[in-house]
Design a protein around this motif. Structure first.
Motif, mmCIF file in Angstrom:
data_model
loop_
_atom_site.group_PDB
_atom_site.id
_atom_site.type_symbol
_atom_site.label_atom_id
_atom_site.label_comp_id
_atom_site.label_asym_id
_atom_site.label_seq_id
_atom_site.Cartn_x
_atom_site.Cartn_y
_atom_site.Cartn_z
ATOM 1 N N GLY A 11 34.138 24.975 77.867
ATOM 2 C CA GLY A 11 32.718 25.122 77.544
ATOM 3 C C GLY A 11 31.823 24.165 78.300
ATOM 4 O O GLY A 11 30.619 24.136 78.071
ATOM 5 N N PHE A 12 32.405 23.398 79.220
ATOM 6 C CA PHE A 12 31.639 22.446 80.018
ATOM 7 C C PHE A 12 31.675 22.832 81.488
ATOM 8 O O PHE A 12 32.623 23.449 81.962
ATOM 9 C CB PHE A 12 32.229 21.028 79.895
ATOM 10 C CG PHE A 12 31.749 20.280 78.699
ATOM 11 C CD1 PHE A 12 30.773 19.307 78.816
ATOM 12 C CD2 PHE A 12 32.273 20.545 77.443
ATOM 13 C CE1 PHE A 12 30.324 18.606 77.711
ATOM 14 C CE2 PHE A 12 31.838 19.856 76.329
ATOM 15 C CZ PHE A 12 30.860 18.874 76.460
ATOM 16 N N ARG A 54 23.774 24.518 78.121
ATOM 17 C CA ARG A 54 22.667 23.654 78.553
ATOM 18 C C ARG A 54 22.392 23.837 80.045
ATOM 19 O O ARG A 54 21.246 23.954 80.475
ATOM 20 C CB ARG A 54 22.982 22.187 78.228
ATOM 21 C CG ARG A 54 21.899 21.236 78.627
ATOM 22 C CD ARG A 54 20.673 21.401 77.742
ATOM 23 N NE ARG A 54 19.661 20.436 78.130
ATOM 24 C CZ ARG A 54 18.375 20.729 78.241
ATOM 25 N NH1 ARG A 54 17.930 21.903 77.902
ATOM 26 N NH2 ARG A 54 17.528 19.817 78.628
ATOM 27 N N PHE A 55 23.456 23.871 80.832
ATOM 28 C CA PHE A 55 23.330 24.080 82.274
ATOM 29 C C PHE A 55 22.657 25.417 82.546
ATOM 30 O O PHE A 55 21.770 25.524 83.395
ATOM 31 C CB PHE A 55 24.716 24.016 82.928
ATOM 32 C CG PHE A 55 24.699 23.919 84.424
ATOM 33 C CD1 PHE A 55 24.699 22.687 85.045
ATOM 34 C CD2 PHE A 55 24.708 25.059 85.210
ATOM 35 C CE1 PHE A 55 24.700 22.586 86.435
ATOM 36 C CE2 PHE A 55 24.707 24.976 86.594
ATOM 37 C CZ PHE A 55 24.704 23.739 87.204
ATOM 38 N N GLU A 56 23.049 26.428 81.790
ATOM 39 C CA GLU A 56 22.477 27.761 81.938
ATOM 40 C C GLU A 56 20.987 27.767 81.580
ATOM 41 O O GLU A 56 20.180 28.405 82.262
ATOM 42 C CB GLU A 56 23.243 28.734 81.047
ATOM 43 C CG GLU A 56 23.167 30.159 81.463
ATOM 44 C CD GLU A 56 24.245 31.006 80.814
ATOM 45 O OE1 GLU A 56 24.498 32.083 81.358
ATOM 46 O OE2 GLU A 56 24.813 30.611 79.782
ATOM 47 N N GLN A 57 20.611 27.040 80.534
ATOM 48 C CA GLN A 57 19.195 26.942 80.156
ATOM 49 C C GLN A 57 18.370 26.303 81.268
ATOM 50 O O GLN A 57 17.253 26.736 81.559
ATOM 51 C CB GLN A 57 19.035 26.107 78.890
ATOM 52 C CG GLN A 57 19.515 26.763 77.634
ATOM 53 C CD GLN A 57 19.515 25.792 76.458
ATOM 54 O OE1 GLN A 57 19.350 24.572 76.624
ATOM 55 N NE2 GLN A 57 19.708 26.323 75.267
ATOM 56 N N MET A 64 22.779 30.354 92.961
ATOM 57 C CA MET A 64 23.930 29.486 93.212
ATOM 58 C C MET A 64 24.431 28.865 91.913
ATOM 59 O O MET A 64 25.635 28.756 91.692
ATOM 60 C CB MET A 64 23.585 28.430 94.259
ATOM 61 C CG MET A 64 23.372 29.046 95.637
ATOM 62 S SD MET A 64 22.810 27.875 96.890
ATOM 63 C CE MET A 64 24.261 26.859 97.089
ATOM 64 N N ALA A 65 23.512 28.484 91.051
ATOM 65 C CA ALA A 65 23.906 27.932 89.754
ATOM 66 C C ALA A 65 24.646 28.983 88.937
ATOM 67 O O ALA A 65 25.601 28.660 88.225
ATOM 68 C CB ALA A 65 22.685 27.423 89.000
ATOM 69 N N GLN A 66 24.246 30.242 89.062
ATOM 70 C CA GLN A 66 24.931 31.319 88.338
ATOM 71 C C GLN A 66 26.390 31.431 88.755
ATOM 72 O O GLN A 66 27.264 31.688 87.928
ATOM 73 C CB GLN A 66 24.212 32.650 88.557
ATOM 74 C CG GLN A 66 22.882 32.726 87.848
ATOM 75 C CD GLN A 66 22.100 33.982 88.201
ATOM 76 O OE1 GLN A 66 22.605 34.886 88.864
ATOM 77 N NE2 GLN A 66 20.849 34.039 87.763
ATOM 78 N N GLN A 67 26.677 31.200 90.044
ATOM 79 C CA GLN A 67 28.060 31.209 90.525
ATOM 80 C C GLN A 67 28.872 30.107 89.840
ATOM 81 O O GLN A 67 30.014 30.325 89.431
ATOM 82 C CB GLN A 67 28.109 30.998 92.031
ATOM 83 C CG GLN A 67 27.556 32.123 92.852
ATOM 84 C CD GLN A 67 27.573 31.768 94.331
ATOM 85 O OE1 GLN A 67 28.462 31.071 94.815
ATOM 86 N NE2 GLN A 67 26.574 32.241 95.056
ATOM 87 N N VAL A 68 28.276 28.939 89.731
ATOM 88 C CA VAL A 68 28.945 27.798 89.103
ATOM 89 C C VAL A 68 29.167 28.077 87.606
ATOM 90 O O VAL A 68 30.241 27.791 87.076
ATOM 91 C CB VAL A 68 28.138 26.501 89.312
ATOM 92 C CG1 VAL A 68 28.775 25.334 88.603
ATOM 93 C CG2 VAL A 68 27.981 26.214 90.809
ATOM 94 N N ILE A 69 28.190 28.649 86.955
ATOM 95 C CA ILE A 69 28.298 28.992 85.541
ATOM 96 C C ILE A 69 29.444 29.975 85.340
ATOM 97 O O ILE A 69 30.276 29.786 84.433
ATOM 98 C CB ILE A 69 26.963 29.573 85.030
ATOM 99 C CG1 ILE A 69 25.888 28.483 84.992
ATOM 100 C CG2 ILE A 69 27.139 30.221 83.645
ATOM 101 C CD1 ILE A 69 24.467 29.017 84.871
ATOM 102 N N GLU A 70 29.523 31.007 86.168
ATOM 103 C CA GLU A 70 30.598 31.990 86.049
ATOM 104 C C GLU A 70 31.970 31.364 86.267
ATOM 105 O O GLU A 70 32.927 31.677 85.564
ATOM 106 C CB GLU A 70 30.376 33.157 87.005
ATOM 107 C CG GLU A 70 29.263 34.074 86.578
ATOM 108 C CD GLU A 70 29.411 34.563 85.127
ATOM 109 O OE1 GLU A 70 30.496 35.070 84.778
ATOM 110 O OE2 GLU A 70 28.444 34.417 84.358
ATOM 111 N N LYS A 71 32.065 30.458 87.250
ATOM 112 C CA LYS A 71 33.336 29.768 87.516
ATOM 113 C C LYS A 71 33.758 28.955 86.303
ATOM 114 O O LYS A 71 34.913 28.979 85.879
ATOM 115 C CB LYS A 71 33.211 28.881 88.745
ATOM 116 C CG LYS A 71 34.449 28.102 89.091
ATOM 117 C CD LYS A 71 35.600 29.035 89.394
ATOM 118 C CE LYS A 71 36.853 28.251 89.759
ATOM 119 N NZ LYS A 71 38.059 29.080 89.629
ATOM 120 N N ALA A 72 32.827 28.234 85.721
ATOM 121 C CA ALA A 72 33.132 27.410 84.541
ATOM 122 C C ALA A 72 33.558 28.295 83.365
ATOM 123 O O ALA A 72 34.497 27.947 82.639
ATOM 124 C CB ALA A 72 31.935 26.555 84.160
#
Length: 76
Positions: A11-12, A54-57, A64-72
């Motif tokens: 979740g992080f 929080r990162f998503e908010q 690019m952040a969406q790619q990182v969110i999906e990976k996490a």
């Protein structure tokens, strides 16, 4: 030192997720600075990660952040 691969960290988002998406920490630092983060806030993220929600908010509007969110989320 915290182990970033432990199940306690599900979740992080961590800097390892950024790197896994082919992005470097130097560019990530610039990304955060451009969005008003202090060096202290950036270092805290690099050291401790952040809840995915929080990162998503904060950054979910960025492709690019969406790619990182999906990976996490995949690493769950």
């Amino acid at each position: 030192m915290e182990i970033q691969n432990s199940s306690q960290n599900a979740g992080f988002i961590f800097v390892r997720h950024i790197r896994a998406c082919g992005m470097c920490s130097i560019k990530a630092r610039r990304f955060f600075l451009d969005r008003g983060w202090s060096n202290t806030e950036i270092q805290d993220f690099f050291d401790n990660g952040m809840l995915i929600e929080r990162f998503e908010q904060l950054f979910g509007h960025d492709a690019m952040a969406q790619q990182v969110i999906e990976k996490a989320k995949q690493d769950g």
